[in-house]
Design a protein around this motif. Structure first.
Motif, PDB file in Angstrom:
ATOM      1  N   LYS A   1       1.374  -3.434   6.919  1.00 12.57           N
ATOM      2  CA  LYS A   1       2.824  -3.412   6.810  1.00 12.57           C
ATOM      3  C   LYS A   1       3.197  -3.122   5.365  1.00 12.57           C
ATOM      4  O   LYS A   1       2.399  -3.346   4.449  1.00 12.57           O
TER       5      LYS A   1
ATOM      6  N   HIS B   1       1.167  -1.314   0.593  1.00 12.98           N
ATOM      7  CA  HIS B   1       0.969  -1.948   1.892  1.00 12.98           C
ATOM      8  C   HIS B   1       0.162  -3.238   1.772  1.00 12.98           C
ATOM      9  O   HIS B   1      -0.655  -3.393   0.861  1.00 12.98           O
TER      10      HIS B   1
ATOM     11  N   GLU C   1      -4.265  -4.110  10.974  1.00  7.56           N
ATOM     12  CA  GLU C   1      -2.966  -3.448  10.899  1.00  7.56           C
ATOM     13  C   GLU C   1      -2.535  -3.415   9.441  1.00  7.56           C
ATOM     14  O   GLU C   1      -3.247  -3.909   8.561  1.00  7.56           O
TER      15      GLU C   1
ATOM     16  N   LEU D   1       5.286 -13.159   6.248  1.00  5.17           N
ATOM     17  CA  LEU D   1       4.422 -12.157   6.903  1.00  5.17           C
ATOM     18  C   LEU D   1       3.105 -12.803   7.321  1.00  5.17           C
ATOM     19  O   LEU D   1       2.622 -12.587   8.443  1.00  5.17           O
TER      20      LEU D   1
END
Length: 297
Positions: free
Chosen positions: A31, A13, A29, A43
């Motif tokens: 991703k 991640h 967060e 990103l």
């Protein structure tokens, strides 16, 4: 309050969040790690758009590998495409913001010096224990990288010279959490993937002698490594990070081993002061921002 967009590059991640200059994470967060450099930069640009209302002033990055001041990440990792190109220049060109990158273990150490268990200390060693052993050295409040960017790579230390190349010689091989599993798997003649560290500690508490011996050897070798670090670098404090650091008995067990070592070595005059890291999963995001602030101050 100035805000920095911070990223923690991992093999599985990419964690990211807005961190202010007081070290407070305002939002975070994660991703899945992109498969290409182009996708990674996209990103980053997308998160800048998402947090445009936060007044982002710069980008801080925690990364695996040996990170040069110029922005090239040497070595290898689970994100192969970040090694080679000048990541710092790529991202700055795409975002128009100042970017600073630091090694992930170094970021964890910087977080501890800035706002964690080593606040106010100038000379600190941080040992991060996982499937291997990494770490960082803080000298005069900043990261000491060394001539070849290997400062704090404690895992390479040879603690047992017998049968070099056997897989149980270096600090990483003999004192990582993986080493506990390896010892048990060899003794029980089972697949190492069939047992976890948590299961071994539970079985030891239930009286399993093989598991108890593997844990005892782990603590013994870890203490020897910490003793060596103390006399090589003589820090004010050695901090332990990684999943094992959450065990309540960790510091007690290590102090017991260190006291035993001191009794056995006539020339030994001090026992390392050890503690556990304060930050866990958020350390790299916070430490990357502190590195950014040090570079831009």
């Amino acid at each position: 309050m100035t805000n920095i967009l911070s990223f923690d590059f991992g093999g599985t991640h990419i964690k990211y969040g807005v961190v202010d200059t007081d070290g407070k994470i305002r939002t975070k967060e994660k991703k899945r790690t992109p498969k290409t450099l182009e996708s990674l930069i996209l990103l980053i640009k997308n998160q800048l758009k998402q947090y445009s209302h936060e007044g982002i002033k710069g980008i801080a990055i925690s990364s695996p590998g040996s990170v040069s001041d110029e922005g090239i990440i040497y070595g290898f990792s689970a994100i192969p495409y970040i090694h080679g190109p000048n990541i710092k220049k790529h991202i700055e060109a795409e975002t128009g913001l100042t970017v600073h990158i630091e090694n992930d273990a170094n970021c964890a150490a910087l977080a501890e010096v800035w706002k964690g268990a080593a606040t106010g200390k100038e000379e600190v060693a941080v040992v991060v224990i996982g499937t291997g052993i990494g770490g960082a050295l803080i000298k005069n409040g900043v990261i000491h990288k060394g001539d070849h960017l290997h400062g704090g790579e404690f895992g390479y230390m040879i603690l047992d010279s017998n049968n070099l190349g056997s897989g149980m010689n270096t600090f990483s091989e003999t004192a990582s959490t993986f080493s506990i599993r390896k010892r048990v798997a060899q003794q029980k003649q089972i697949d190492i993937l069939s047992i976890t560290g948590e299961q071994i500690f539970l079985k030891a508490e239930q009286g399993d002698e093989v598991c108890k011996q593997a844990i005892s050897e782990f603590f013994h070798m870890l203490a020897i490594g910490l003793y060596n670090i103390q006399y090589i670098y003589d820090p004010e404090l050695i901090l332990i990070g990684g999943g094992i650091s959450t065990r309540e008995d960790l510091i007690q067990q290590l102090n017991k081993e260190l006291e035993w070592i001191e009794r056995k070595i006539d020339a030994a005059t001090l026992i390392p002061e050890i503690d556990r890291c304060y930050f866990n999963a958020d350390a790299n995001l916070i430490g990357a921002v502190y590195h950014y602030l040090q570079k831009t101050s």
